[in-house]
Design a protein around this motif. Structure first.
Motif, PDB file in Angstrom:
ATOM      1  N   PRO A  52      -2.348   7.965  -3.177  1.00 57.33           N
ATOM      2  CA  PRO A  52      -2.548   8.441  -1.810  1.00 57.33           C
ATOM      3  C   PRO A  52      -2.805   9.952  -1.761  1.00 57.33           C
ATOM      4  O   PRO A  52      -2.329  10.708  -2.617  1.00 57.33           O
ATOM      5  N   ALA A  53      -3.573  10.367  -0.757  1.00 58.62           N
ATOM      6  CA  ALA A  53      -3.872  11.779  -0.544  1.00 58.62           C
ATOM      7  C   ALA A  53      -3.206  12.249   0.748  1.00 58.62           C
ATOM      8  O   ALA A  53      -2.954  11.450   1.659  1.00 58.62           O
ATOM      9  N   ASP A  54      -2.923  13.527   0.809  1.00 62.70           N
ATOM     10  CA  ASP A  54      -2.362  14.087   2.035  1.00 62.70           C
ATOM     11  C   ASP A  54      -3.419  14.090   3.130  1.00 62.70           C
ATOM     12  O   ASP A  54      -4.612  14.336   2.858  1.00 62.70           O
ATOM     13  N   LEU A  68       1.597  13.892  10.691  1.00 66.26           N
ATOM     14  CA  LEU A  68       0.209  13.484  10.482  1.00 66.26           C
ATOM     15  C   LEU A  68       0.197  12.280   9.542  1.00 66.26           C
ATOM     16  O   LEU A  68       0.685  12.361   8.409  1.00 66.26           O
ATOM     17  N   LYS A  69      -0.355  11.175  10.016  1.00 63.25           N
ATOM     18  CA  LYS A  69      -0.374   9.941   9.227  1.00 63.25           C
ATOM     19  C   LYS A  69      -1.503   9.984   8.205  1.00 63.25           C
ATOM     20  O   LYS A  69      -2.654  10.293   8.514  1.00 63.25           O
ATOM     21  N   GLY A  70      -1.142   9.650   6.956  1.00 65.06           N
ATOM     22  CA  GLY A  70      -2.141   9.578   5.904  1.00 65.06           C
ATOM     23  C   GLY A  70      -2.849   8.241   5.893  1.00 65.06           C
ATOM     24  O   GLY A  70      -2.534   7.336   6.679  1.00 65.06           O
ATOM     25  N   THR A  71      -3.805   8.102   4.990  1.00 69.34           N
ATOM     26  CA  THR A  71      -4.578   6.857   4.875  1.00 69.34           C
ATOM     27  C   THR A  71      -3.950   5.934   3.842  1.00 69.34           C
ATOM     28  O   THR A  71      -3.774   6.322   2.678  1.00 69.34           O
ATOM     29  N   PRO A  72      -3.572   4.707   4.221  1.00 72.03           N
ATOM     30  CA  PRO A  72      -2.982   3.771   3.258  1.00 72.03           C
ATOM     31  C   PRO A  72      -3.993   3.413   2.159  1.00 72.03           C
ATOM     32  O   PRO A  72      -5.199   3.310   2.409  1.00 72.03           O
ATOM     33  N   GLN A 118       0.835  -1.203   0.000  1.00 67.88           N
ATOM     34  CA  GLN A 118       0.000   0.000   0.000  1.00 67.88           C
ATOM     35  C   GLN A 118       0.873   1.257   0.000  1.00 67.88           C
ATOM     36  O   GLN A 118       2.048   1.231   0.387  1.00 67.88           O
ATOM     37  N   LYS A 119       0.239   2.345  -0.441  1.00 59.88           N
ATOM     38  CA  LYS A 119       0.926   3.635  -0.488  1.00 59.88           C
ATOM     39  C   LYS A 119       0.303   4.570   0.549  1.00 59.88           C
ATOM     40  O   LYS A 119      -0.865   4.423   0.916  1.00 59.88           O
ATOM     41  N   ARG A 120       1.100   5.565   0.967  1.00 60.12           N
ATOM     42  CA  ARG A 120       0.586   6.503   1.969  1.00 60.12           C
ATOM     43  C   ARG A 120       1.365   7.813   1.903  1.00 60.12           C
ATOM     44  O   ARG A 120       2.560   7.810   1.625  1.00 60.12           O
ATOM     45  N   ASN A 121       0.672   8.904   2.115  1.00 61.88           N
ATOM     46  CA  ASN A 121       1.321  10.205   2.265  1.00 61.88           C
ATOM     47  C   ASN A 121       1.165  10.676   3.700  1.00 61.88           C
ATOM     48  O   ASN A 121       0.043  10.747   4.221  1.00 61.88           O
TER      49      ASN A 121
END
Length: 261
Positions: A117-119, A108-112, A82-85
């Protein structure tokens, strides 16, 4: 109280962070900026789970924040496949009960996601409007699985006024101004005002097309509009009477705006 002299003696402490914040926002702007000091908040990933932000200064809606050295914050590991920002922010907070204001670096943890991915959301309200929490985004941390990508800076560095002036001054015309007055004999509508030698004695060189010469009659009882022109044959600057000819000595004030090469 609707009118307050901030930088004046009031007999008792009366200047607060809101006063200084409003003043600084009026000078540097109401947004969020890094300043050209220290290491300008440069950052690196010390390891996959630690971001290190170096020294520098920032102004958040007028509030000045100083980082004296490297500050670290923890980044949660990514998820395989998965990707995450994530966003690294400089967070201002105000305790609404005590009024105490603080600032810290927060990740601030982004959503996987398996897609793009979005900020993550952050606090965008302005301190100038009285919000208790405000975030200045510093970096985006892109994660692909457990691999951390290249940090993406999200802030602007505000240049010092000297740098701004230096960048603008190259486009400003460079001139020197010389002023004085002399008496001129007009045999008719035209009189020689400066010979080439006289002009060189004042300006240091001959008249050029980039120079401007302004003439004003100052003799008592005269109000004759005068125009200066250069006769290229002898490089003589001549004065021309625009209105009725006055064949007499006329006191004339001059202003030479000489372009510099």
């Amino acid at each position: 109280m609707t009118v307050e002299l901030i930088t004046g003696f009031a007999g008792t402490p009366h200047i607060g962070s809101d006063d200084i914040g409003a003043f600084q926002a009026g000078i540097v702007g109401p947004g969020d900026y890094a300043l050209a000091t220290g290491n300008q908040l440069r950052a690196t990933m010390s390891n996959a789970n630690t971001i290190a932000v170096q020294s520098g200064d920032a102004v958040l809606n007028g509030r000045h924040v100083h980082l004296t050295g490297t500050t670290t914050a923890t980044v949660q590991s990514g998820t395989q496949g998965q990707k995450r920002n994530d966003l690294v922010v400089l967070r201002y907070t105000k305790n609404t009960t005590t009024g105490v204001e603080t600032c810290s670096i927060v990740v601030l943890k982004g959503t996987p996601t398996t897609g793009t991915p979005a900020d993550p959301a952050h606090n965008t309200g302005s301190i100038l409007d009285g919000v208790a929490t405000h975030d200045m985004p510093l970096y985006r941390i892109p994660l692909a699985g457990i691999t951390v990508g290249t940090l993406v800076p999200l802030f602007n560095v505000l240049k010092p006024m000297k740098d701004v002036w230096d960048s603008l001054s190259q486009y400003l015309p460079k001139v020197r101004i010389y002023t004085g007055q002399k008496s001129v004999k007009f045999p008719g509508k035209v009189a020689d005002f400066f010979s080439d030698a006289q002009y060189k004695a004042i300006v240091g060189r001959s008249f050029t097309g980039g120079d401007t010469v302004i003439l004003t009659s100052i003799s008592t009882g005269t109000s004759i509009p005068l125009v200066a022109v250069c006769y290229t044959g002898t490089k003589t600057v001549r004065a021309i009477q625009v209105s009725d000819t006055q064949s007499s000595d006329i006191g004339v004030r001059f202003c030479i705006i000489a372009a510099q090469g």
